[in-house]
Write a protein that holds these residues in place. Structure first.
Motif, mmCIF file in Angstrom:
data_model
loop_
_atom_site.group_PDB
_atom_site.id
_atom_site.type_symbol
_atom_site.label_atom_id
_atom_site.label_comp_id
_atom_site.label_asym_id
_atom_site.label_seq_id
_atom_site.Cartn_x
_atom_site.Cartn_y
_atom_site.Cartn_z
ATOM 1 N N THR A 121 -2.459 -8.893 -1.240
ATOM 2 C CA THR A 121 -3.782 -8.325 -0.741
ATOM 3 C C THR A 121 -4.769 -9.532 -0.371
ATOM 4 O OG1 THR A 121 -5.585 -6.864 -1.002
ATOM 5 C CG2 THR A 121 -4.888 -8.196 -3.056
ATOM 6 N N GLU A 122 -5.698 -9.529 -0.041
ATOM 7 C CA GLU A 122 -6.757 -10.634 0.257
ATOM 8 C C GLU A 122 -7.813 -10.882 -0.694
ATOM 9 O OE1 GLU A 122 -10.123 -10.329 3.117
ATOM 10 O OE2 GLU A 122 -9.106 -8.210 3.726
ATOM 11 N N ASN A 125 -11.078 -8.113 -1.694
ATOM 12 C CA ASN A 125 -10.909 -6.861 -1.294
ATOM 13 C C ASN A 125 -11.801 -6.132 -2.502
ATOM 14 O OD1 ASN A 125 -10.027 -4.596 -0.337
ATOM 15 N ND2 ASN A 125 -7.748 -5.147 -0.411
ATOM 16 N N ALA A 151 -8.613 -14.565 3.038
ATOM 17 C CA ALA A 151 -8.311 -13.749 3.985
ATOM 18 C C ALA A 151 -7.740 -14.299 5.369
ATOM 19 C CB ALA A 151 -9.723 -13.070 4.443
ATOM 20 N N LEU A 167 -4.506 -3.804 2.261
ATOM 21 C CA LEU A 167 -5.582 -4.377 3.162
ATOM 22 C C LEU A 167 -6.590 -3.185 3.238
ATOM 23 C CD1 LEU A 167 -4.210 -6.815 5.909
ATOM 24 C CD2 LEU A 167 -5.290 -7.362 3.731
ATOM 25 N N THR A 168 -7.860 -3.461 3.515
ATOM 26 C CA THR A 168 -9.123 -2.673 3.914
ATOM 27 C C THR A 168 -9.250 -2.877 5.336
ATOM 28 O OG1 THR A 168 -9.847 -2.561 1.564
ATOM 29 C CG2 THR A 168 -11.297 -1.896 3.304
ATOM 30 N N GLN A 169 -9.178 -1.656 5.976
ATOM 31 C CA GLN A 169 -9.441 -1.831 7.523
ATOM 32 C C GLN A 169 -10.835 -2.416 7.657
ATOM 33 O OE1 GLN A 169 -9.941 1.574 10.143
ATOM 34 N NE2 GLN A 169 -9.165 0.440 11.696
ATOM 35 N N HIS A 171 -14.050 -3.992 5.813
ATOM 36 C CA HIS A 171 -14.418 -4.606 4.459
ATOM 37 C C HIS A 171 -15.568 -3.988 4.112
ATOM 38 C CE1 HIS A 171 -15.438 -7.772 1.529
ATOM 39 N NE2 HIS A 171 -14.132 -7.762 1.557
ATOM 40 N N ARG A 178 -10.544 -5.138 10.287
ATOM 41 C CA ARG A 178 -9.217 -5.699 10.962
ATOM 42 C C ARG A 178 -8.490 -4.886 11.931
ATOM 43 N NH1 ARG A 178 -7.101 -9.651 7.951
ATOM 44 N NH2 ARG A 178 -7.795 -10.207 6.110
ATOM 45 N N TRP A 196 -3.034 0.977 4.123
ATOM 46 C CA TRP A 196 -4.529 0.604 4.490
ATOM 47 C C TRP A 196 -5.572 1.447 3.909
ATOM 48 C CZ3 TRP A 196 -5.822 -3.168 7.535
ATOM 49 C CH2 TRP A 196 -4.821 -3.712 8.749
#
Length: 411
Positions: A121-122, A125, A151, A167-169, A171, A178, A196
């Protein structure tokens, strides 16, 4: 030259969503800019809950599992949510919490990725996404590696040992959105599956899970879906992945739950991603919220979200210059969701002081005032009034009071 007041009046008069505001319980004078954290209550929800308690439960008792179709509510509501996120019937089920569904999605994806051990992940998040990943790493005894990278470099890490990218579409803090299709394509090139988090997307921006070739997705029911505090969440599993292992093998995910067999056999479709007994009262409230947002044209919802954000950013620019706010969200709304964030060293105290002026936004550590834009019930006039009240808070320094500086347990 058209005045600001005339311009805003025209925007509100021509708003194709303006009639939706009357569907919500909102007291006069309140400007609610936190619907991206907890949506307002639809007026229809109280009656639906009353009926569920006094008639379905009170009179029907256990017969309401069939008589009121409680038993099918996870699938029924899931199919309705599917229509909001570009999925087919049978690919979404309403169940559990966002956190639990993240765990289920991670486990299912890992079961399809034998020999791959990294879940990625980033940095930055939403914390629960990190925590679920870390929990799986702990449960595996270190066989699974949870990894978070900046990120801007996270996609560079995609390779043959990465099983899943989470990932979260949109943020949760910055509102950065994204490109789902591009990221899915990049991940699939390396054989990586993508999960997602749509918690800040569903009901606010247009989502096309099937069209973008998504693998898994999860989201909550209490933000833009207006399902109430702690509302059931949902999980999307693309039809092609529904043979994945159900790592939380609860009885409602069994192929024959009322056969009461001791050996687990997963249901054949999306139902295998159920777990325990559905929380029916929560489902009742969630369905009212979903039904209401489903009446709206998502293109109109997105267009109004963008217009509200543009107006807010425009009106906040003088306050940025005079009082030290810094825009912490993209000014280009094509790459942003439905909230606008500002950094300020007194962000917490300002957020608290605004509540005294009947403006409810929220604070995100360490220094962000986050202003949610819910197109179904926010008016353009609300944005102008909120900025005017923000100016008053700053000019009078009303935020500089001890009670506004003391951090509460919920921020």
């Amino acid at each position: 030259m058209t005045s600001l007041a005339d311009r805003i009046a025209e925007l509100d008069a021509n708003d194709p969503l303006r009639e939706f505001r009357d569907e919500f319980q909102l007291r006069d004078g309140l400007i609610y800019l936190d619907g991206n954290s907890l949506g307002a209550v639809p007026k229809a929800t109280a009656a639906a809950m009353q009926d569920a308690v006094t008639e379905q439960w009170g009179e029907g008792l256990i017969t309401s599992w069939l008589g009121a179709d409680w038993v099918n509510s996870p699938r029924r509501i899931g199919d309705k949510i599917a229509g909001l996120i570009g999925a087919k019937p049978g690919e979404v089920i309403a169940a559990n919490s966002t956190s639990v569904n993240i765990f289920k999605a991670l486990g299912a994806a890992l079961s399809l990725q034998k020999g791959r051990t990294v879940i990625l992940t980033e940095e930055g998040n939403f914390p629960t996404d990190h925590y679920m990943m870390q929990g799986l790493e702990c449960l595996s005894g270190g066989t699974v590696q949870s990894l978070a990278l900046p990120a801007e470099t996270v996609l560079d890490r995609l390779d043959e040992d990465v099983a899943v990218l989470l990932l979260t579409q949109v943020h949760y803090k910055s509102g950065v959105m994204r490109d789902m299709a591009a990221i899915n394509a990049a991940a699939h090139t390396h054989g990586v599956l993508v999960i997602w988090d749509l918690s800040h997307s569903t009901g606010a921006v247009e989502v096309d899970l099937d069209g973008s070739k998504a693998d898994f997705a999860i989201g909550c029911g209490y933000k833009f879906l207006n399902g109430g505090p702690g509302a059931p969440a949902y999980i999307y599993v693309a039809e092609r992945h529904q043979h994945a292992d159900a790592v939380l093998a609860g009885w409602f995910g069994h192929a024959r739950p009322f056969a009461f067999e001791e050996r687990y056999e997963a249901a054949s479709g999306i139902e295998r991603f159920l777990c325990g007994t559905p929380p029916i009262l929560g489902m009742v409230a969630l369905e009212e919220g979903v039904d209401l947002i489903a009446k709206a044209d998502m293109r109109a919802v997105r267009a109004k979200s963008v217009a509200l954000a543009q107006l807010l950013i425009e009106l906040m620019k003088p306050l940025c210059e005079e009082f030290g706010f810094t825009l912490a969200s993209p000014e280009d709304r094509a790459v942003a969701g439905s909230h606008v964030s500002y950094a300020h060293e007194q962000a917490y105290a300002i957020t608290q002081a605004l509540k005294e002026h009947d403006v409810i936004g929220d604070f995100r550590a360490p220094d962000v005032v986050r202003l949610g834009l819910t197109p179904l019930y926010l008016r353009y006039a609300d944005i102008a009034d909120a900025v005017a009240r923000m100016r008053e808070v700053c000019e009078t320094r009303s935020w500089d009071r001890p009670e506004f500086r003391e951090r509460a347990s919920v921020t």
